[in-house]
Design a protein around this motif. Sequence first.
Motif, mmCIF file in Angstrom:
data_model
loop_
_atom_site.group_PDB
_atom_site.id
_atom_site.type_symbol
_atom_site.label_atom_id
_atom_site.label_comp_id
_atom_site.label_asym_id
_atom_site.label_seq_id
_atom_site.Cartn_x
_atom_site.Cartn_y
_atom_site.Cartn_z
ATOM 1 N N ALA A 661 41.749 46.842 36.003
ATOM 2 C CA ALA A 661 41.228 45.465 36.040
ATOM 3 C C ALA A 661 42.416 44.403 35.628
ATOM 4 C CB ALA A 661 40.034 45.051 35.265
ATOM 5 N N VAL A 662 42.797 43.463 36.652
ATOM 6 C CA VAL A 662 43.523 42.495 36.345
ATOM 7 C C VAL A 662 42.854 40.994 36.157
ATOM 8 C CG1 VAL A 662 45.455 43.721 37.353
ATOM 9 C CG2 VAL A 662 44.125 42.261 38.858
ATOM 10 N N PRO A 663 43.291 40.192 35.331
ATOM 11 C CA PRO A 663 42.445 39.144 35.066
ATOM 12 C C PRO A 663 42.700 37.844 35.988
ATOM 13 C CG PRO A 663 44.233 39.132 33.455
ATOM 14 C CD PRO A 663 44.669 40.437 34.138
ATOM 15 N N GLN A 664 43.867 38.054 36.647
ATOM 16 C CA GLN A 664 44.034 36.699 37.546
ATOM 17 C C GLN A 664 43.429 35.205 37.070
ATOM 18 O OE1 GLN A 664 44.450 38.901 41.844
ATOM 19 N NE2 GLN A 664 42.422 37.947 41.596
ATOM 20 N N GLU A 665 43.866 34.983 35.872
ATOM 21 C CA GLU A 665 43.267 33.727 35.302
ATOM 22 C C GLU A 665 43.518 32.439 35.954
ATOM 23 O OE1 GLU A 665 44.451 33.910 31.293
ATOM 24 O OE2 GLU A 665 43.417 35.567 30.693
ATOM 25 N N GLY A 666 42.492 31.519 36.090
ATOM 26 C CA GLY A 666 42.822 30.538 36.716
ATOM 27 C C GLY A 666 41.955 30.461 38.153
ATOM 28 N N THR A 667 41.699 31.629 38.453
ATOM 29 C CA THR A 667 41.079 31.655 39.964
ATOM 30 C C THR A 667 39.572 32.076 39.712
ATOM 31 O OG1 THR A 667 41.264 34.259 40.286
ATOM 32 C CG2 THR A 667 43.250 32.581 40.699
ATOM 33 N N PRO A 668 38.640 32.088 40.526
ATOM 34 C CA PRO A 668 37.368 32.501 40.339
ATOM 35 C C PRO A 668 37.210 33.850 40.317
ATOM 36 C CG PRO A 668 37.820 31.017 42.290
ATOM 37 C CD PRO A 668 38.911 31.440 41.926
ATOM 38 N N PHE A 669 38.180 34.731 40.416
ATOM 39 C CA PHE A 669 37.875 36.177 40.556
ATOM 40 C C PHE A 669 39.181 36.889 39.841
ATOM 41 C CE2 PHE A 669 36.064 34.341 44.341
ATOM 42 C CZ PHE A 669 34.803 34.950 44.221
ATOM 43 N N GLY A 670 38.942 38.113 39.023
ATOM 44 C CA GLY A 670 39.755 39.128 38.719
ATOM 45 C C GLY A 670 39.694 39.992 39.865
ATOM 46 N N ALA A 671 40.361 41.051 39.657
ATOM 47 C CA ALA A 671 40.585 42.190 40.648
ATOM 48 C C ALA A 671 40.687 43.527 39.725
ATOM 49 C CB ALA A 671 41.811 42.021 41.819
#
Length: 814
Positions: A661-671
């Motif tokens: 899992a990667v957070p991608q903070e600042g977007t509505p989704f991680g991945a």
Amino acid sequence: MDRSKGAARTFLLGLGLIIAIVGLLLVIGGGVLVARGGSWYYLIAGLAIVISGGLIARSRPSGAWLYAIVLLLSCVWAVWDAGFEFWPLLSRLLMLAVIGFVVMLAYPTLVHASGGSGGRIAYLLAALLAVGSVAAFSSMFSHRPLVEAAGAPQVRPLAPGQAPKDWSTWSGATPRGERFAALEQINKDNIQQLKVAWTFRHGDFPVSTGAGAEDQITPLQIGDTLFTCSAYGKVFALDVDTGEQRWRFDPKAETPSWQRCRGLAYHEDRIEEPAPATEAAPTQAGAPTPAGVKITTVVDTPLVYSTASACPKRIFLPTIDARLIALNAETGEPCADFGDNGTVDLKMGMGDIPPGWYQQTSAPLVAGRLVVVGGRVADNWSVDEPSGVVRAFDVHSGELVWAWDAGNPAITGLPPAGETYTRNSPNVWSAMAYDEKLGLIYLPMGNQTPDFFGGQRAEESEKYSSSIVAVEVATGRPRWHFQMTHHDLWDFDLPAQPLLYDVPDGKGGTRPALVQVTKQGMIFMLDRETGEPLAQVEERPVPQGNVPGERYSPTQPYSVGMPQIGNETLKEADMWGATLLDQLLCRIQFAGMRHEGVYTPPGLDHALQMPGSLGGMNWGSVSVDPTTDYMFVNDMRLGLANYMIPREQMPKNASGIEMGAVPQEGTPFGAMRQRFLSPLGIPCQKPPFGTLTAIDLKTRQIAWQVPVGTVQDTGPFGIKMRMPIPIGMPTLGPTLATQSGLLFFAGAQGDFYLRAFDSATGEEIWKARLPVGSQGGPMTYVSPKTGKQYVVITAGGARQSPDRGDYVIAYALP
């Protein structure tokens, strides 16, 4: 007699139960597969095998007959499903054939246990199955080209001046990405005599796997000295004939992840009177100066001096903690005139940089009087990551000459006070190429992070994301750019150094070309003066996604004028496994995912990306033989299963490193990212998992293609199989082509060998066992003292292998 009958019934009971269990597993898995819309074969065959096992357990000869029918019909189904390809047929039939062999051996016992007599004809069938199984097993060790060479290429002599003096850049004698040496001392006739000449061990072991420390260096050779570096950036200068250490330098660099040093750079002063200074050519149409921006034209003075500097020969070291260090090539001491006592801090103007979020991994580019660097930016942590700015520094003073920030072209030097380079702008993490005649540097651009959600991306950054950008060496201003993935949602950043090569035009002349390999298995050929395609590119409609807040490009560029490698759209019949059972599990996985080809968009459901984010082709780039116009490409074929995770469901331990899992903070989704592997840890699609390919740049067709690498030093659950089965393994690292018609490569990630191939046919003609695996680039040179040609490789460990080393190994003829 009674004891004999009792033993026979016990044996048959056990055999029947084993067969019934195999059948039951097929029934359960087959039922799931049918429910997902997949093949009915496994369910039907499983039911028949369960019944067969039950009958055998009850000592009924009809159970053997039923199993024989299942085996026969399975052969028909396997050919219908997979054709006559060896590896797909093997995974479908070998397990059933081995069970059938045991059943046929047991058939006379079945007959006797049921009160009959005879049945020995089954021994003949057992013998046939045994011979077939042994033949199939033996064939596993045979090399099978995917594309056989149709004939020998026409060889032409090199133009005067093409013989190299030194291996002075990451890609050889020039920064054009050729990886070619015009050397013939080691050739096809004598390569069997090639032996280890010397071994150097530096003691700086890369201690972790995956996204940790990895040895990926291609050494430099300047005169009688070889320069190499460890994963942590320690530099070693060695005697080219003996491997004896002359000096070492420790930058004392640390970072929590992604420690590697793929290459160093070299600059040497020329002592003579300087030519008159000339003004740089103005930025051409298509790359206008932004409104209100003042551009200071850089005078492109030739790099000649009337007196020597303190470091007339200097090595540039990019560090894993974002520094650029200039070292005296003769002593290993920092060059005091460069930056701050030999060091330029690349964190200048970058703003906040958490540990591991910005670093140097690829070799800098020396272009005239400039040393140019990009930088690796950590993927998928946040929308507020460091800038991808590209900067050029004076090779002597270390002063910043120009900066190009894809997110804000108005910044041409250091940012104004209180500002930073554009956060999160696309970066250049791989190696650049340079055409001195055109005065252009070619930048293989990354995509703006996070990789898998782009709803927030700015228009200016999107313009250059996943593109080749040609910038003027004098000013850093873009001359042209060509985008190879629009609105990249797949981590299809450009991973490889471009090849600058003059391709035959079919009229007796040549065209100045740029050839770029990509993670998506495509190869683009552009005019390097203008950026226009020389090989046909089509904009094709691609699947559209439905993630809330995301947008999608309706089309993507497909390079149809050049071969595509390893990026076929998968179907269920392409699934594979070491046995029928794990092949079934791979089919179930595949049937539960959405797969619509190369540009399958990520979604909230499970999607399969093939090739995955490692490629396709990666940072090893290509090599080329100008005597035949053959370009050599190595690839890997590893799918990526992914899905988007709503922010409120993100696990707290999401790291952004490699898989998971990667957070991608600042977007509505991680991945979530996971390799598309069977439960045994084997890629789920059919082999090969990595190949070497020769492409004729005259015809733009594949000349030959072979699987490369075996499973000798890898296997299920990380257990080494110890068998040289040439299935074709994922590859990482560069190739080396020589004028003698040899192609060297060590980056097959399943075994520990340096190999040499006949570059005309792809036939493996020599290999040397390495102490551990390698991701390094082979290079070659002729010693100025002894006249002997050496081939050098580093061995620090294959990517997923736990075996690690610290070796620099040189080979030569006796």
